[in-house]
Design a protein around this motif. Structure first.
Motif, mmCIF file in Angstrom:
data_model
loop_
_atom_site.group_PDB
_atom_site.id
_atom_site.type_symbol
_atom_site.label_atom_id
_atom_site.label_comp_id
_atom_site.label_asym_id
_atom_site.label_seq_id
_atom_site.Cartn_x
_atom_site.Cartn_y
_atom_site.Cartn_z
ATOM 1 N N GLN A 119 109.929 41.912 69.118
ATOM 2 C CA GLN A 119 109.443 41.105 67.911
ATOM 3 C C GLN A 119 109.347 39.810 68.072
ATOM 4 O O GLN A 119 108.143 39.267 67.442
ATOM 5 N N GLU A 120 109.887 39.239 68.841
ATOM 6 C CA GLU A 120 109.736 37.584 69.127
ATOM 7 C C GLU A 120 108.408 37.264 69.715
ATOM 8 O O GLU A 120 107.516 36.621 69.327
ATOM 9 N N THR A 121 107.892 38.486 70.633
ATOM 10 C CA THR A 121 106.783 38.114 71.411
ATOM 11 C C THR A 121 105.521 38.412 70.262
ATOM 12 O O THR A 121 104.701 37.850 70.509
ATOM 13 N N GLN A 122 105.628 39.458 69.786
ATOM 14 C CA GLN A 122 104.556 39.690 68.377
ATOM 15 C C GLN A 122 104.416 38.675 67.639
ATOM 16 O O GLN A 122 103.229 38.310 67.224
ATOM 17 N N ARG A 163 94.262 44.357 67.768
ATOM 18 C CA ARG A 163 95.128 45.588 68.172
ATOM 19 C C ARG A 163 95.129 46.805 67.346
ATOM 20 O O ARG A 163 94.901 47.996 67.664
ATOM 21 N N LYS A 164 95.340 46.326 65.820
ATOM 22 C CA LYS A 164 95.216 47.644 64.826
ATOM 23 C C LYS A 164 93.799 48.249 65.049
ATOM 24 O O LYS A 164 93.526 49.513 64.946
ATOM 25 N N ALA A 165 92.560 47.438 64.966
ATOM 26 C CA ALA A 165 91.430 48.077 64.960
ATOM 27 C C ALA A 165 91.050 48.830 66.180
ATOM 28 O O ALA A 165 90.337 49.998 66.174
ATOM 29 N N LEU A 166 91.493 48.273 67.403
ATOM 30 C CA LEU A 166 91.139 49.106 68.422
ATOM 31 C C LEU A 166 92.316 50.321 68.895
ATOM 32 O O LEU A 166 91.917 51.126 69.550
ATOM 33 N N SER A 167 93.250 50.549 68.074
ATOM 34 C CA SER A 167 94.165 51.526 68.097
ATOM 35 C C SER A 167 93.512 52.928 67.328
ATOM 36 O O SER A 167 93.830 54.067 67.756
ATOM 37 N N GLN A 223 87.218 53.054 65.154
ATOM 38 C CA GLN A 223 86.948 51.679 65.010
ATOM 39 C C GLN A 223 86.731 51.156 66.323
ATOM 40 O O GLN A 223 85.742 50.401 66.608
ATOM 41 N N LEU A 224 87.324 51.759 67.473
ATOM 42 C CA LEU A 224 87.064 51.167 68.578
ATOM 43 C C LEU A 224 85.663 51.429 68.933
ATOM 44 O O LEU A 224 85.125 50.361 69.543
ATOM 45 N N ASN A 225 84.863 52.447 68.893
ATOM 46 C CA ASN A 225 83.610 52.682 69.164
ATOM 47 C C ASN A 225 82.754 51.789 68.248
ATOM 48 O O ASN A 225 81.782 51.221 68.764
ATOM 49 N N LEU A 226 83.151 51.539 67.293
ATOM 50 C CA LEU A 226 82.408 50.708 65.963
ATOM 51 C C LEU A 226 82.251 49.317 66.331
ATOM 52 O O LEU A 226 81.367 48.441 66.549
ATOM 53 N N ILE A 227 83.762 48.878 66.414
ATOM 54 C CA ILE A 227 83.815 47.502 66.684
ATOM 55 C C ILE A 227 83.624 46.908 68.015
ATOM 56 O O ILE A 227 83.044 45.974 68.415
#
Length: 154
Positions: free
Chosen positions: A5-8, A19-23, A27-31
């Protein structure tokens, strides 16, 4: 306190968004993979899709060059439906309707950028040889490594 949590918390805001988009695979393909897509070619294809304008273009693809008239996706599917309908006169309207329903307007609000190029009278130049021409061709914009306006002649 959880050490993760501290690192995030120390990451910038864009990191979490990315990170959310690439998960998400879509979205991975589009973005992410879309960054490899030529934005100018996408805009030319979008212009043709919106105006039904046609012009000569030569595309560099993995196997060589593809040269022909850039047409809209709608025109591509219309031409295919006419070809198939001509082969089966008894089911002409049913076939036309089926192929015409495949075309989705890509210029609607919020739709993703165009992903496909459509050519008519396509000719293939592979290893210096001209392959048969006069065919319809469809390919992904992401698979095109370069282009120039105008058609190649033999």
């Amino acid at each position: 306190m959880d050490p993760n949590q501290e690192t995030q918390d120390s990451f910038p805001a864009w990191y979490e968004e990315t990170r959310k988009a690439l998960s998400d695979p879509a979205q991975l393909n589009l973005i992410w993979h879309g960054r490899q897509t030529d934005w100018l070619l996408q805009r030319l294809v979008q212009m043709v899709n919106n105006t039904e304008l046609e012009f000569g273009i030569t595309l560099t693809v993995g196997a060589g060059l593809v040269s022909g008239q850039l047409i809209s996706g709608k025109q591509y599917f219309k031409t295919i439906s006419q070809a198939f309908a001509g082969a089966s006169p008894d089911e002409t309207e049913e076939i036309r309707s089926a192929f015409n329903s495949l075309w989705l307007d890509e210029d609607e609000e919020g739709s993703p950028p165009v992903q496909f190029v459509h050519l008519k009278n396509a000719r293939f130049f592979i290893s210096g040889s001209l392959a048969p021409h006069g065919v319809l061709w469809r390919g992904t914009i992401a698979s095109i490594s370069g282009f120039n306006l105008g058609e190649l002649s033999d």
